[in-house]
Motif scaffolding. Sequence first.
Motif, mmCIF file in Angstrom:
data_model
loop_
_atom_site.group_PDB
_atom_site.id
_atom_site.type_symbol
_atom_site.label_atom_id
_atom_site.label_comp_id
_atom_site.label_asym_id
_atom_site.label_seq_id
_atom_site.Cartn_x
_atom_site.Cartn_y
_atom_site.Cartn_z
ATOM 1 N N SER A 237 0.880 -1.100 -0.132
ATOM 2 C CA SER A 237 -0.044 0.000 -0.198
ATOM 3 C C SER A 237 0.821 1.285 0.065
ATOM 4 N N ASN A 238 2.000 1.275 0.471
ATOM 5 C CA ASN A 238 3.025 2.396 0.321
ATOM 6 C C ASN A 238 4.530 1.990 0.411
ATOM 7 N N GLY A 239 5.371 2.840 0.282
ATOM 8 C CA GLY A 239 6.919 2.353 0.416
ATOM 9 C C GLY A 239 7.201 2.221 1.613
ATOM 10 N N THR A 240 6.757 2.956 2.467
ATOM 11 C CA THR A 240 7.267 2.807 3.942
ATOM 12 C C THR A 240 7.045 1.464 4.142
ATOM 13 N N VAL A 241 5.669 0.980 4.159
ATOM 14 C CA VAL A 241 5.394 -0.578 4.750
ATOM 15 C C VAL A 241 6.207 -1.462 3.873
ATOM 16 N N GLY B 23 10.580 7.767 6.293
ATOM 17 C CA GLY B 23 10.215 6.626 6.103
ATOM 18 C C GLY B 23 10.862 5.450 6.288
ATOM 19 N N THR B 24 12.294 5.805 5.849
ATOM 20 C CA THR B 24 13.434 4.944 5.987
ATOM 21 C C THR B 24 13.786 4.310 7.420
ATOM 22 N N ALA B 25 13.868 5.364 8.241
ATOM 23 C CA ALA B 25 14.221 5.239 9.716
ATOM 24 C C ALA B 25 13.070 4.650 10.355
ATOM 25 N N GLU C 110 17.613 -2.759 -0.296
ATOM 26 C CA GLU C 110 17.848 -1.401 -1.306
ATOM 27 C C GLU C 110 16.519 -0.497 -1.046
ATOM 28 N N ASP C 111 16.660 0.449 -0.636
ATOM 29 C CA ASP C 111 15.520 1.855 -0.674
ATOM 30 C C ASP C 111 15.508 2.286 -1.808
ATOM 31 N N ALA C 112 14.834 1.848 -2.883
ATOM 32 C CA ALA C 112 15.022 2.471 -4.326
ATOM 33 C C ALA C 112 13.648 3.198 -4.525
ATOM 34 N N ASP C 113 13.095 3.812 -3.424
ATOM 35 C CA ASP C 113 12.154 4.760 -3.628
ATOM 36 C C ASP C 113 11.726 5.784 -4.610
ATOM 37 N N GLU C 114 13.111 6.294 -4.700
ATOM 38 C CA GLU C 114 13.174 7.630 -5.412
ATOM 39 C C GLU C 114 14.017 7.316 -6.549
ATOM 40 N N ALA C 115 14.332 6.021 -7.290
ATOM 41 C CA ALA C 115 15.175 5.817 -8.045
ATOM 42 C C ALA C 115 14.762 4.614 -9.191
ATOM 43 N N PHE D 11 10.189 -0.036 -3.374
ATOM 44 C CA PHE D 11 10.058 1.208 -4.196
ATOM 45 C C PHE D 11 8.690 1.667 -3.603
ATOM 46 N N SER D 12 8.645 3.042 -3.887
ATOM 47 C CA SER D 12 7.365 3.881 -3.558
ATOM 48 C C SER D 12 6.696 4.200 -4.827
ATOM 49 N N PHE D 13 5.470 4.461 -4.805
ATOM 50 C CA PHE D 13 4.766 4.961 -5.821
ATOM 51 C C PHE D 13 3.742 6.068 -5.597
ATOM 52 N N ASN E 41 4.325 11.944 -6.112
ATOM 53 C CA ASN E 41 5.550 12.568 -6.657
ATOM 54 C C ASN E 41 6.595 11.694 -7.027
ATOM 55 N N LYS E 42 6.534 10.354 -7.069
ATOM 56 C CA LYS E 42 7.657 9.403 -7.625
ATOM 57 C C LYS E 42 7.651 9.515 -9.216
ATOM 58 N N ILE E 43 8.662 8.872 -9.672
ATOM 59 C CA ILE E 43 8.922 8.942 -11.137
ATOM 60 C C ILE E 43 7.786 8.127 -11.697
#
Length: 365
Positions: free
Chosen positions: A54-58, A84-86, A152-157, A176-178, A181-183
């Motif tokens: 449901s999101n990148g944090t979870v 969110g990473t921490a 890997e936290d690839a949320d922004e990449a 990954f996060s969607f 504002n993500k790509i």
Amino acid sequence: MKNLVAQPELGEEELNNVVQAVKSGWISSKGEFIHTFEEEFAHYCGIKYGVATSNGTVALHLALTALGIGTGDEVLVPSLTFVGTANAVTYTGAKPIFIDSHPIYWCINPDRLEEKITPWTRAIIPVHLYGHPCDMDAIMQVVRQHNLYLIEDADEAHGAEYKGRKVGALGDIACFSFYGNKIITTGEGGMCLTNDESLYRSMQILRDHGADPARRYWHDRIGFNYRMTNLQAAVGVAQLLRLDSFVERKRQLASWYNSLLQGVPGIELPVEMPWARNVYWMYSIVVSDSFPISRDGLMNRLAEEGVETRPFFWSMHLLPPYSQGMSFPQAERLSHRGINLPSSVSLTREQAEYIAAIIRKEGGV
Ligand SMILES: Cc1ncc(COP(=O)(O)O)c(C=O)c1O
């Protein structure tokens, strides 16, 4: 305001998919688009399995839980990242241990990892910050030497590459996060990718309250409801078709900004290391002391001219829940001086020229 930091681009394909999902009646977390999105995104990244969330944090929390990380453990994370990473580490009961940034490419500094390893260290979460990949070989060396997990936290990449390989394919699990504002976006949303079949099965089960797939309403462990909806996945499937073109446009925008801002005294530009393919999720600059006005002063000037910007994230060790009385000079420098400029894929060369002209004028160029 037209010059936006991150405006999603959604069109007919997204609309048609959502209509199809609505007409099918499958609007919750069962439905064809979910499997398609998982398979196609994993395939895009060169990885076997995808678990949509449901999101990148979870997604990060799910990954850490599947790896058995919990109370008493320590996980190394960059101090300069989104909270969110921490937080995902904290949710497991483990402790995030912060690492300073690399001065040139701003991600976690691999030279600073070794000194933070203790008998309780279980994992490292490198973050491919603002679209630039971390130095994965250097990180992998520490991971192997100390028998750690790598998430890997690839949320922004999305689509970024390290030595010709897509990020996400380099650790035990990638997240990954969607977010909007993500790509590519599904509104809210996330995904865990892995090549390990047993981690894949674990994450599928944990995502669904620990439900036994073979025995209805039997839960032999405590899981979560971290499921993505078919409606979100419908948007994701359409967005994925545009990912390569979004990356190309982000890179085009970055090359315009680079040429327009080159040589402005006191402005540090983002880099692309020889081993990296930067996707410039956020085209970012760092304002140094030699620039005539402060970082915040420049952001105010840009806002007055109709240009939206964001400050860099606060370094985690400066935030009240994570304040450890420590100092990370590079993370602090970047955190206090960095600006994300408008990075939407729809930005034109004229807009980049307009924005750069304001910065150049304030810099006395
Ligand atoms: C590096 C990083 N980690 C974690 C997250 C959390 O993702 P989400 O907002 O989808 O929960 C984000 C983005 O928002 C992020 O940029």
